[in-house]
Motif scaffolding. Structure first.
Motif, short mmCIF file in Angstrom:
data_model
loop_
_atom_site.label_atom_id
_atom_site.label_comp_id
_atom_site.label_asym_id
_atom_site.label_seq_id
_atom_site.Cartn_x
_atom_site.Cartn_y
_atom_site.Cartn_z
N MET A 40 0.84 -1.19 0.00
CA MET A 40 0.00 0.00 0.00
C MET A 40 0.88 1.24 0.00
SD MET A 40 -3.07 -1.28 0.12
CE MET A 40 -4.18 0.02 0.62
N GLN A 41 0.29 2.35 -0.45
CA GLN A 41 0.98 3.64 -0.40
C GLN A 41 0.09 4.64 0.34
OE1 GLN A 41 1.72 5.27 -4.30
NE2 GLN A 41 -0.08 4.30 -5.16
N LEU A 42 0.68 5.34 1.27
CA LEU A 42 -0.04 6.34 2.04
C LEU A 42 0.41 7.71 1.56
CD1 LEU A 42 0.59 3.77 4.03
CD2 LEU A 42 -0.67 5.19 5.61
N LEU A 43 -0.52 8.48 1.04
CA LEU A 43 -0.22 9.80 0.54
C LEU A 43 -0.48 10.81 1.64
CD1 LEU A 43 -0.66 7.98 -1.95
CD2 LEU A 43 -1.49 9.99 -3.13
N TRP A 44 0.47 11.71 1.84
CA TRP A 44 0.35 12.68 2.91
C TRP A 44 0.96 14.00 2.51
CZ3 TRP A 44 4.72 14.54 5.56
CH2 TRP A 44 5.91 13.86 5.31
N ASN A 45 0.72 15.00 3.34
CA ASN A 45 1.17 16.35 3.07
C ASN A 45 1.22 17.10 4.39
OD1 ASN A 45 0.20 19.20 2.97
ND2 ASN A 45 0.41 18.95 0.77
N ASN A 46 2.30 17.82 4.62
CA ASN A 46 2.40 18.68 5.80
C ASN A 46 2.05 20.10 5.35
OD1 ASN A 46 3.10 20.30 7.95
ND2 ASN A 46 4.94 19.15 8.44
N PRO A 47 0.86 20.58 5.69
CA PRO A 47 0.43 21.89 5.20
C PRO A 47 1.28 23.05 5.68
CG PRO A 47 -1.13 21.04 6.82
CD PRO A 47 -0.14 19.94 6.54
N LYS A 48 2.07 22.83 6.73
CA LYS A 48 2.95 23.91 7.21
C LYS A 48 4.14 24.15 6.28
CE LYS A 48 1.84 23.27 12.06
NZ LYS A 48 2.36 22.93 13.39
N ILE A 49 4.52 23.11 5.51
CA ILE A 49 5.70 23.27 4.64
C ILE A 49 5.47 22.88 3.18
CG2 ILE A 49 7.34 23.02 6.54
CD1 ILE A 49 7.77 20.12 5.70
N HIS A 50 4.36 22.22 2.87
CA HIS A 50 4.09 21.80 1.49
C HIS A 50 2.91 22.55 0.90
CE1 HIS A 50 5.75 17.81 3.15
NE2 HIS A 50 6.71 18.36 2.43
N THR A 51 2.94 22.73 -0.41
CA THR A 51 1.79 23.32 -1.09
C THR A 51 0.64 22.32 -1.02
OG1 THR A 51 2.53 22.43 -3.21
CG2 THR A 51 3.23 24.69 -2.66
#
Length: 90
Positions: A40-51
């Motif tokens: 499986m792949q878990l997609l994530w994003n840190n809104p403090k540093i990523h668009t």
């Protein structure tokens, strides 16, 4: 022991350190010390540093997908979990 041996394995006892390498292109679980093949792949994003559209990817084996997903969700970083397909492995 050389520097490469120390990286990533130094927190494990000597007898538990990875002694084999993975095959080129093999996808392994992102959970610390896990050497299982990812499914499986878990997609994530840190809104403090990523668009907002940026997606980072952690890979997970069947055993650790729930743990990694919970980890990301508890920090409000998780976006979605998808199966890892052969196309993703290329």
């Amino acid at each position: 022991m050389n520097l490469i041996d120390m990286l990533g394995n130094s927190d494990l006892p000597q007898d538990q350190r990875a002694t084999t390498t993975t095959e080129p292109g093999e996808r392994i679980c992102s959970r610390k010390a896990c050497r299982q093949s990812a499914t499986m792949q878990l997609l994530w994003n840190n809104p403090k540093i990523h668009t907002p559209e940026r997606r980072k990817i952690w890979l997970a084996c069947d055993e650790h997908v729930a743990w990694l997903e919970d980890y990301l969700q508890s920090r409000s970083l998780w976006k979605e979990t998808l199966p890892l397909t052969p196309k993703d492995s290329a």
